[in-house]
Scaffold this motif. Structure first.
Motif, PDB file in Angstrom:
ATOM      1  N   ALA A  13      -2.170 -10.775 -12.156  1.00  0.00           N
ATOM      2  CA  ALA A  13      -0.928 -10.562 -11.443  1.00  0.00           C
ATOM      3  C   ALA A  13      -1.448 -10.803  -9.810  1.00  0.00           C
ATOM      4  N   LEU A  14      -2.600 -10.151  -9.387  1.00  0.00           N
ATOM      5  CA  LEU A  14      -3.025 -10.067  -8.051  1.00  0.00           C
ATOM      6  C   LEU A  14      -3.746 -11.396  -7.507  1.00  0.00           C
ATOM      7  N   GLU A  15      -4.072 -12.141  -8.710  1.00  0.00           N
ATOM      8  CA  GLU A  15      -4.869 -13.402  -8.575  1.00  0.00           C
ATOM      9  C   GLU A  15      -6.186 -13.287  -7.893  1.00  0.00           C
ATOM     10  N   LEU A  16      -7.075 -12.147  -8.499  1.00  0.00           N
ATOM     11  CA  LEU A  16      -8.420 -11.823  -8.154  1.00  0.00           C
ATOM     12  C   LEU A  16      -9.296 -12.861  -8.935  1.00  0.00           C
ATOM     13  N   LYS A  17     -10.523 -13.268  -7.961  1.00  0.00           N
ATOM     14  CA  LYS A  17     -11.289 -13.843  -8.437  1.00  0.00           C
ATOM     15  C   LYS A  17     -12.298 -13.182  -9.035  1.00  0.00           C
ATOM     16  N   ASP A  18     -13.366 -13.563  -9.934  1.00  0.00           N
ATOM     17  CA  ASP A  18     -14.631 -12.652 -10.358  1.00  0.00           C
ATOM     18  C   ASP A  18     -15.247 -12.144  -9.449  1.00  0.00           C
ATOM     19  N   SER A  19     -15.562 -12.883  -8.191  1.00  0.00           N
ATOM     20  CA  SER A  19     -16.157 -12.146  -7.045  1.00  0.00           C
ATOM     21  C   SER A  19     -15.660 -11.083  -6.468  1.00  0.00           C
ATOM     22  N   GLU A  20     -14.355 -11.075  -6.422  1.00  0.00           N
ATOM     23  CA  GLU A  20     -13.418 -10.098  -5.865  1.00  0.00           C
ATOM     24  C   GLU A  20     -13.640  -9.005  -6.877  1.00  0.00           C
ATOM     25  N   MET A  21     -13.485  -9.125  -7.959  1.00  0.00           N
ATOM     26  CA  MET A  21     -13.515  -7.989  -9.114  1.00  0.00           C
ATOM     27  C   MET A  21     -15.017  -7.185  -8.779  1.00  0.00           C
ATOM     28  N   VAL A  22     -16.026  -8.138  -8.773  1.00  0.00           N
ATOM     29  CA  VAL A  22     -17.283  -7.331  -8.418  1.00  0.00           C
ATOM     30  C   VAL A  22     -17.242  -6.346  -7.292  1.00  0.00           C
ATOM     31  N   GLU A  23     -16.639  -7.045  -6.346  1.00  0.00           N
ATOM     32  CA  GLU A  23     -16.484  -6.116  -4.949  1.00  0.00           C
ATOM     33  C   GLU A  23     -15.664  -5.144  -4.894  1.00  0.00           C
ATOM     34  N   ILE A  24     -14.675  -5.233  -5.514  1.00  0.00           N
ATOM     35  CA  ILE A  24     -13.809  -3.968  -5.637  1.00  0.00           C
ATOM     36  C   ILE A  24     -14.326  -3.001  -6.686  1.00  0.00           C
ATOM     37  N   PHE A  25     -14.965  -3.480  -7.810  1.00  0.00           N
ATOM     38  CA  PHE A  25     -16.079  -2.330  -8.598  1.00  0.00           C
ATOM     39  C   PHE A  25     -16.937  -1.670  -7.490  1.00  0.00           C
ATOM     40  N   LYS A  26     -17.542  -2.210  -6.775  1.00  0.00           N
ATOM     41  CA  LYS A  26     -18.546  -1.817  -5.897  1.00  0.00           C
ATOM     42  C   LYS A  26     -17.863  -0.941  -4.908  1.00  0.00           C
ATOM     43  N   LEU A  27     -16.838  -1.351  -4.477  1.00  0.00           N
ATOM     44  CA  LEU A  27     -15.936  -0.467  -3.454  1.00  0.00           C
ATOM     45  C   LEU A  27     -15.448   0.970  -4.188  1.00  0.00           C
ATOM     46  N   GLY A  28     -15.220   0.680  -5.399  1.00  0.00           N
ATOM     47  CA  GLY A  28     -15.015   1.961  -6.187  1.00  0.00           C
ATOM     48  C   GLY A  28     -16.325   2.710  -6.762  1.00  0.00           C
ATOM     49  N   GLU A  29     -17.492   2.495  -6.222  1.00  0.00           N
ATOM     50  CA  GLU A  29     -18.604   3.308  -6.290  1.00  0.00           C
ATOM     51  C   GLU A  29     -19.072   2.972  -7.767  1.00  0.00           C
ATOM     52  N   MET A  30     -19.063   1.599  -8.279  1.00  0.00           N
ATOM     53  CA  MET A  30     -19.532   1.262  -9.579  1.00  0.00           C
ATOM     54  C   MET A  30     -20.015  -0.037  -9.429  1.00  0.00           C
ATOM     55  N   GLU A  31     -21.398  -0.200  -9.724  1.00  0.00           N
ATOM     56  CA  GLU A  31     -22.135  -1.459  -9.694  1.00  0.00           C
ATOM     57  C   GLU A  31     -22.059  -2.204 -11.053  1.00  0.00           C
ATOM     58  N   PRO A  33     -22.166  -6.006 -12.528  1.00  0.00           N
ATOM     59  CA  PRO A  33     -22.877  -7.477 -12.301  1.00  0.00           C
ATOM     60  C   PRO A  33     -21.484  -8.405 -12.679  1.00  0.00           C
ATOM     61  N   MET A  34     -21.527  -9.601 -12.210  1.00  0.00           N
ATOM     62  CA  MET A  34     -20.600 -10.733 -12.364  1.00  0.00           C
ATOM     63  C   MET A  34     -20.369 -11.031 -14.091  1.00  0.00           C
ATOM     64  N   GLN A  35     -21.424 -11.165 -14.737  1.00  0.00           N
ATOM     65  CA  GLN A  35     -21.524 -11.393 -16.074  1.00  0.00           C
ATOM     66  C   GLN A  35     -20.995 -10.223 -16.777  1.00  0.00           C
ATOM     67  N   GLU A  36     -20.955  -8.944 -16.539  1.00  0.00           N
ATOM     68  CA  GLU A  36     -20.407  -7.966 -17.076  1.00  0.00           C
ATOM     69  C   GLU A  36     -18.775  -7.929 -16.943  1.00  0.00           C
ATOM     70  N   VAL A  37     -18.638  -8.280 -15.701  1.00  0.00           N
ATOM     71  CA  VAL A  37     -17.195  -8.305 -15.174  1.00  0.00           C
ATOM     72  C   VAL A  37     -16.456  -9.498 -16.234  1.00  0.00           C
ATOM     73  N   ARG A  38     -17.047 -10.580 -16.388  1.00  0.00           N
ATOM     74  CA  ARG A  38     -16.628 -11.812 -17.043  1.00  0.00           C
ATOM     75  C   ARG A  38     -16.470 -11.050 -18.701  1.00  0.00           C
ATOM     76  N   GLN A  39     -17.541 -10.266 -19.062  1.00  0.00           N
ATOM     77  CA  GLN A  39     -17.226 -10.183 -20.406  1.00  0.00           C
ATOM     78  C   GLN A  39     -16.191  -8.897 -20.702  1.00  0.00           C
ATOM     79  N   LEU A  40     -15.999  -8.180 -19.537  1.00  0.00           N
ATOM     80  CA  LEU A  40     -14.729  -7.312 -19.723  1.00  0.00           C
ATOM     81  C   LEU A  40     -13.307  -7.948 -19.936  1.00  0.00           C
ATOM     82  N   LEU A  41     -13.446  -9.302 -19.208  1.00  0.00           N
ATOM     83  CA  LEU A  41     -12.302  -9.908 -19.288  1.00  0.00           C
ATOM     84  C   LEU A  41     -12.004 -10.888 -20.306  1.00  0.00           C
ATOM     85  N   SER A  42     -13.079 -11.224 -21.265  1.00  0.00           N
ATOM     86  CA  SER A  42     -13.170 -12.257 -22.294  1.00  0.00           C
ATOM     87  C   SER A  42     -12.889 -11.446 -23.474  1.00  0.00           C
TER      88      SER A  42
END
Length: 175
Positions: A13-31, A33-42
């Motif tokens: 809905a918000l047209e977020l890229k994988d890199s933005e997802m990683v950054e948003i998680f980091k801003l939410g105080e959770m590290e 990595p890109m690979q794990e974000v992709r697995q969450l979405l796959s």
């Protein structure tokens, strides 16, 4: 609808890229990595999933499960990403709140935090739901947005959350 579905629909809905997802998680105080974000979405491959013949509506299965803490960290990070970090009167950053105590309250927290992140009014939320074909009263919305221990608190069902995310897609992507 599970947390992975919520995360995937919000991302779309918000047209977020994988890199933005990683950054948003980091801003939410959770590290995460890109690979794990992709697995969450796959989603898992269908050949790897055992299907129960009696279960007509099976839940989507993803390569990695998104926990309640992960989802709430993402939502907190989304608020910071969209609105900036909140600071106290003394100039110190305000500590993020994690208000998700029970899995049944995930949809309520999703609505509240996305509403804050996108600076939406109650009227905006009602319009978004209306665009998705769901009409609720101001009172019903108010009950869903209340704190869990309030006497007029109402649990938000998957139907409303799904349609809210669908309405966001219509609003932000014009689909």
């Amino acid at each position: 609808m599970n947390n992975n579905d919520r995360l995937l629909r919000l991302r779309y809905a918000l047209e977020l890229k994988d890199s933005e997802m990683v950054e948003i998680f980091k801003l939410g105080e959770m590290e995460i990595p890109m690979q794990e974000v992709r697995q969450l979405l796959s989603k898992q491959d269908e050949k790897d999933i055992q299907v129960d013949e009696e279960d007509e509506f099976s839940e989507n299965l993803y390569k990695e499960d998104c926990t309640d803490l992960m989802l709430e960290s993402f939502l907190n990070g989304l608020i910071v990403y969209k609105r900036g970090r909140q600071v106290s009167k003394t100039g110190e950053p305000v500590k993020m709140t994690f208000s998700l105590k029970h899995s049944k309250d995930v949809n309520n927290i999703l609505l509240k935090k996305v509403k804050v992140a996108l600076s939406l009014t109650n009227e905006d939320v009602l319009d978004i739901l209306d665009d998705a074909g769901v009409s609720i009263s101001k009172g019903e919305l108010s009950a869903v947005l209340r704190k869990e221990d309030h006497r007029n608190y109402q649990e938000c069902g998957d139907r409303y959350a799904r349609n809210f995310l669908k309405g966001l897609t219509l609003k932000y992507r014009g689909e």
